[in-house]
Design a protein around this motif. Structure first.
Motif, PDB file in Angstrom:
ATOM      1  N   VAL A 280       0.822  -1.214   0.000  1.00  0.00           N
ATOM      2  CA  VAL A 280       0.000   0.000   0.000  1.00  0.00           C
ATOM      3  C   VAL A 280       0.852   1.258   0.000  1.00  0.00           C
ATOM      4  CG1 VAL A 280      -1.837   1.266   1.171  1.00  0.00           C
ATOM      5  CG2 VAL A 280      -1.852  -1.246   1.179  1.00  0.00           C
ATOM      6  N   TRP A 281       1.895   1.287   0.830  1.00  0.00           N
ATOM      7  CA  TRP A 281       2.695   2.505   0.940  1.00  0.00           C
ATOM      8  C   TRP A 281       3.304   2.963  -0.389  1.00  0.00           C
ATOM      9  CZ3 TRP A 281      -0.185   2.941   4.491  1.00  0.00           C
ATOM     10  CH2 TRP A 281       0.065   3.181   5.833  1.00  0.00           C
ATOM     11  N   PRO A 282       3.773   2.062  -1.270  1.00  0.00           N
ATOM     12  CA  PRO A 282       4.278   2.557  -2.564  1.00  0.00           C
ATOM     13  C   PRO A 282       3.209   3.285  -3.375  1.00  0.00           C
ATOM     14  CG  PRO A 282       5.082   0.344  -2.165  1.00  0.00           C
ATOM     15  CD  PRO A 282       4.064   0.617  -1.100  1.00  0.00           C
ATOM     16  N   LEU A 283       1.965   2.849  -3.276  1.00  0.00           N
ATOM     17  CA  LEU A 283       0.876   3.522  -3.991  1.00  0.00           C
ATOM     18  C   LEU A 283       0.583   4.882  -3.368  1.00  0.00           C
ATOM     19  CD1 LEU A 283      -1.477   0.439  -4.464  1.00  0.00           C
ATOM     20  CD2 LEU A 283      -0.100   1.554  -6.237  1.00  0.00           C
ATOM     21  N   VAL A 284       0.728   4.975  -2.035  1.00  0.00           N
ATOM     22  CA  VAL A 284       0.550   6.265  -1.365  1.00  0.00           C
ATOM     23  C   VAL A 284       1.675   7.216  -1.751  1.00  0.00           C
ATOM     24  CG1 VAL A 284       0.404   7.424   0.873  1.00  0.00           C
ATOM     25  CG2 VAL A 284      -0.704   5.203   0.560  1.00  0.00           C
ATOM     26  N   SER A 285       2.892   6.703  -1.745  1.00  0.00           N
ATOM     27  CA  SER A 285       4.038   7.554  -2.073  1.00  0.00           C
ATOM     28  C   SER A 285       3.988   8.056  -3.510  1.00  0.00           C
ATOM     29  CB  SER A 285       5.346   6.780  -1.835  1.00  0.00           C
ATOM     30  OG  SER A 285       5.497   6.469  -0.463  1.00  0.00           O
ATOM     31  N   SER A 286       3.412   7.259  -4.406  1.00  0.00           N
ATOM     32  CA  SER A 286       3.311   7.650  -5.813  1.00  0.00           C
ATOM     33  C   SER A 286       2.135   8.579  -6.075  1.00  0.00           C
ATOM     34  CB  SER A 286       3.173   6.411  -6.695  1.00  0.00           C
ATOM     35  OG  SER A 286       1.893   5.818  -6.542  1.00  0.00           O
ATOM     36  N   GLY A 287       1.246   8.732  -5.102  1.00  0.00           N
ATOM     37  CA  GLY A 287       0.079   9.586  -5.271  1.00  0.00           C
ATOM     38  C   GLY A 287      -1.144   8.879  -5.814  1.00  0.00           C
ATOM     39  N   GLN A 288      -1.036   7.586  -6.135  1.00  0.00           N
ATOM     40  CA  GLN A 288      -2.205   6.843  -6.621  1.00  0.00           C
ATOM     41  C   GLN A 288      -3.247   6.651  -5.533  1.00  0.00           C
ATOM     42  OE1 GLN A 288       0.463   3.624  -8.610  1.00  0.00           O
ATOM     43  NE2 GLN A 288      -1.517   3.485  -9.630  1.00  0.00           N
ATOM     44  N   VAL A 289      -2.795   6.575  -4.295  1.00  0.00           N
ATOM     45  CA  VAL A 289      -3.672   6.446  -3.132  1.00  0.00           C
ATOM     46  C   VAL A 289      -3.276   7.551  -2.152  1.00  0.00           C
ATOM     47  CG1 VAL A 289      -4.318   4.991  -1.171  1.00  0.00           C
ATOM     48  CG2 VAL A 289      -3.944   3.952  -3.424  1.00  0.00           C
ATOM     49  N   ARG A 290      -4.253   8.231  -1.587  1.00  0.00           N
ATOM     50  CA  ARG A 290      -3.937   9.328  -0.678  1.00  0.00           C
ATOM     51  C   ARG A 290      -4.887   9.321   0.512  1.00  0.00           C
ATOM     52  NH1 ARG A 290      -7.501  13.762  -2.015  1.00  0.00           N
ATOM     53  NH2 ARG A 290      -8.705  13.286  -3.904  1.00  0.00           N
ATOM     54  N   PRO A 291      -4.425   9.811   1.650  1.00  0.00           N
ATOM     55  CA  PRO A 291      -5.327   9.927   2.794  1.00  0.00           C
ATOM     56  C   PRO A 291      -6.367  11.008   2.527  1.00  0.00           C
ATOM     57  CG  PRO A 291      -3.205  10.928   3.284  1.00  0.00           C
ATOM     58  CD  PRO A 291      -3.069  10.271   1.950  1.00  0.00           C
ATOM     59  N   ILE A 292      -7.612  10.709   2.828  1.00  0.00           N
ATOM     60  CA  ILE A 292      -8.698  11.673   2.655  1.00  0.00           C
ATOM     61  C   ILE A 292      -9.085  12.185   4.045  1.00  0.00           C
ATOM     62  CG2 ILE A 292     -10.999  12.093   1.732  1.00  0.00           C
ATOM     63  CD1 ILE A 292      -8.915  11.336  -0.386  1.00  0.00           C
TER      64      ILE A 292
END
Length: 322
Positions: A280-292
């Motif tokens: 999950v963290w790589p997707l967060v770091s890439s901006g594909q997934v973000r905290p809302i």
């Protein structure tokens, strides 16, 4: 240390900030100086007396936090005092400091502020463990999540879409439905005006359903499943007891699983957190997934934060800062 204390059980008004004893790290634990924590539905249930912490866990409410490591227990390796982290907790997040099993401590994903990071551990661990570790959602499959604009829903939509699933999400207002679409939902379904069963049946059925409603949606969730579909129940907002049509499950060769996260053994939580960091963290770091994060407020406003959660009109997460 400062921490949220409860004057008995009841509404948000029972919560205030007081003083409790400082935690000390046991073997295999670290102490985190908390910068922020987030409000979860389970927190409101604990406040009402319906969801006590598991044995040995802090009585202070709070299932996740972000902050900096301030002390290391015996046998802890891989972390140093001063490291910025976020953590999955069994309790204790609404406080200045919390002791955390080292396996539940995670690095803050790059590109995410320390305050935003407080909104990630519980939803990321819930979605990863249920949708991917338990239900094995695969690329190209159809995925339905209820309450798509909520904390878990916003993470589920983004993560399922990023991994190539066709995402369906329910919501109650035009604004929430639009948020679901913005985050990657192929189809946002108004539970006020539409029947999600009809929508999914027309599409060919849901391969995986993530449900927080429980009894109220049980029969309809099974009806919405495709052949070989997997229903994962993680909440009981719509009641605890429902009627299950076993014949419908047999015809579809489908399954129903109910899980919880808080009371799992430390090694299971550590395995989940490891999966989150890896996947999950790589997707967060890439901006594909973000905290809302819709609302950020100081810990002293905890009663107002719980009132907002009870009202149910917010989207994403409510974060408390220290």
């Amino acid at each position: 240390m400062r921490a949220v204390v409860a004057a008995g059980t009841g509404g948000p008004e029972v919560l205030s900030v007081g003083e409790v004893a400082d935690p000390t790290p046991g073997p295999g634990e670290v102490v985190v100086d908390v910068v922020a924590t987030a409000v979860n539905r389970a927190d409101t249930l604990q406040r009402q007396g319906f969801y006590p912490p598991p044995p040995g866990a802090s009585e202070v409410i709070g299932l996740e936090c972000s902050g900096r490591v301030s002390a290391l227990g015996e046998g802890v390796e891989g972390w140093s005092v001063g490291d910025e982290v976020c953590a999955l907790l069994a309790g204790g997040g609404y406080a200045e400091r919390v002791a955390v099993p080292v396996g539940q401590v995670m690095p803050v994903p790059s590109g995410v502020s320390l305050v935003e990071a407080a909104a990630l551990p519980e939803v990321a661990a819930t979605v990863w463990s249920n949708v991917f570790m338990t239900a094995h959602l695969a690329k190209g499959e159809r995925f339905l999540v209820h309450g798509g604009a909520g904390g878990i829903g916003t993470m589920a939509i983004q993560l399922a879409a990023a991994r190539g699933a066709e995402v369906y999400a329910t919501g109650g207002s035009p604004e929430k439905l639009e948020l679901c679409r913005t985050l990657g939902a192929t189809r946002a379904i108004s539970y006020r005006d539409e029947d999600f069963v009809e929508v999914l049946e027309e599409a060919g059925g849901a391969d995986v359903v993530l449900d927080n409603m429980g009894a109220k949606y049980l029969g309809r969730n099974v009806a919405a499943l495709a052949t070989g579909g997997r229903l994962v129940i993680i909440g009981m907002q719509g009641g605890a007891k429902g009627e299950l049509d076993i014949n419908a499950l047999l015809r579809k060769r489908a399954s129903v699983t109910a899980t919880s996260l808080r009371a799992r053994p430390r090694d299971e939580k550590a395995a989940i957190c490891c999966g989150v960091v890896e996947n999950v963290w790589p997707l967060v770091s890439s901006g594909q997934v973000r905290p809302i994060v819709e609302n950020t407020m100081p810990l002293e406003d905890v009663a107002r934060a719980h009132a907002l959660m009870d009202e149910g009109g917010h989207s994403g997460k409510i974060v408390l800062t220290l």
